[in-house]
Design a protein around this motif. Structure first.
Motif, mmCIF file in Angstrom:
data_model
loop_
_atom_site.group_PDB
_atom_site.id
_atom_site.type_symbol
_atom_site.label_atom_id
_atom_site.label_comp_id
_atom_site.label_asym_id
_atom_site.label_seq_id
_atom_site.Cartn_x
_atom_site.Cartn_y
_atom_site.Cartn_z
ATOM 1 N N VAL A 57 0.842 -1.211 0.000
ATOM 2 C CA VAL A 57 0.000 0.000 0.000
ATOM 3 C C VAL A 57 0.869 1.251 0.000
ATOM 4 N N PHE A 58 1.860 1.303 0.892
ATOM 5 C CA PHE A 58 2.699 2.488 0.958
ATOM 6 C C PHE A 58 3.624 2.608 -0.255
ATOM 7 N N ILE A 97 13.250 6.458 -10.010
ATOM 8 C CA ILE A 97 13.345 5.181 -10.728
ATOM 9 C C ILE A 97 14.145 4.168 -9.905
ATOM 10 N N LEU A 98 15.249 4.604 -9.311
ATOM 11 C CA LEU A 98 16.041 3.686 -8.473
ATOM 12 C C LEU A 98 15.226 3.200 -7.281
ATOM 13 N N PHE A 99 14.478 4.116 -6.667
ATOM 14 C CA PHE A 99 13.612 3.750 -5.548
ATOM 15 C C PHE A 99 12.604 2.685 -5.971
ATOM 16 N N ILE A 100 11.952 2.896 -7.090
ATOM 17 C CA ILE A 100 10.937 1.943 -7.563
ATOM 18 C C ILE A 100 11.567 0.578 -7.833
ATOM 19 N N LEU A 101 12.662 0.570 -8.556
ATOM 20 C CA LEU A 101 13.275 -0.717 -8.922
ATOM 21 C C LEU A 101 13.769 -1.486 -7.700
ATOM 22 N N LEU A 102 14.445 -0.821 -6.800
ATOM 23 C CA LEU A 102 14.994 -1.515 -5.630
ATOM 24 C C LEU A 102 13.897 -2.030 -4.695
ATOM 25 N N HIS A 103 12.912 -1.208 -4.444
ATOM 26 C CA HIS A 103 11.868 -1.612 -3.504
ATOM 27 C C HIS A 103 10.871 -2.586 -4.122
ATOM 28 N N PHE A 104 10.632 -2.482 -5.416
ATOM 29 C CA PHE A 104 9.727 -3.431 -6.062
ATOM 30 C C PHE A 104 10.302 -4.840 -5.997
ATOM 31 N N GLU A 105 11.583 -4.962 -6.257
ATOM 32 C CA GLU A 105 12.228 -6.280 -6.203
ATOM 33 C C GLU A 105 12.149 -6.853 -4.792
ATOM 34 N N LYS A 106 12.388 -6.033 -3.794
ATOM 35 C CA LYS A 106 12.331 -6.494 -2.402
ATOM 36 C C LYS A 106 10.904 -6.900 -2.025
ATOM 37 N N LEU A 107 9.921 -6.124 -2.434
ATOM 38 C CA LEU A 107 8.533 -6.472 -2.127
ATOM 39 C C LEU A 107 8.105 -7.760 -2.823
ATOM 40 N N MET A 108 8.542 -7.958 -4.052
ATOM 41 C CA MET A 108 8.214 -9.198 -4.757
ATOM 42 C C MET A 108 8.827 -10.395 -4.040
ATOM 43 N N THR A 109 10.052 -10.259 -3.571
ATOM 44 C CA THR A 109 10.706 -11.346 -2.836
ATOM 45 C C THR A 109 9.953 -11.641 -1.542
#
Length: 122
Positions: A57-58, A97-109
């Motif tokens: 959500v956040f 963009i860096l924020f999105i890519l790094l955190h998206f990968e962590k959330l998917m994991t």
């Protein structure tokens, strides 16, 4: 004859090997501790799922705010000492963009780890 003596020896060993419970309600206490551990594990798993849901959500809220700021920065014409507003916008976009890519990968994991974990895994 040898089998008979072996059987007698084996019976003696087995009768001497029987173990006594340390105290009368040992089994009941052990089962209640196991039950408590299972309840705690379920609570931890539920908290983990809730935490991952809040993270998503956040993350979405952060993306929306980032897109809005990306659109507003050129219109604000914020004067930064000796830096053009286009450079500020470019720095913000790269960071976003860096924020999105790094955190998206962590959330998917985290999501995969919580969803596909079976009951038998500890």
């Amino acid at each position: 004859m040898e089998e008979n003596s072996n059987d007698k020896i084996m019976k003696e060993i087995l009768t001497k090997a029987s173990s006594e419970m340390p105290f009368p309600d040992f089994e009941d206490e052990l089962m209640s501790k196991i039950n408590e551990l299972e309840v705690e594990e379920k609570a931890v798993q539920e908290g983990y799922r809730r935490g991952v849901a809040f993270s998503w959500v956040f993350f979405i809220v952060g993306i929306i705010i980032g897109v809005v700021l990306t659109q507003l920065i050129p219109q604000l014409k914020i004067p930064v000492q000796g830096v053009d507003s286009e450079v500020v916008q470019l720095i913000f976009q790269v960071g976003f963009i860096l924020f999105i890519l790094l955190h998206f990968e962590k959330l998917m994991t985290m999501t995969r780890g919580g969803l596909f974990k079976t009951k038998n895994q500890v």
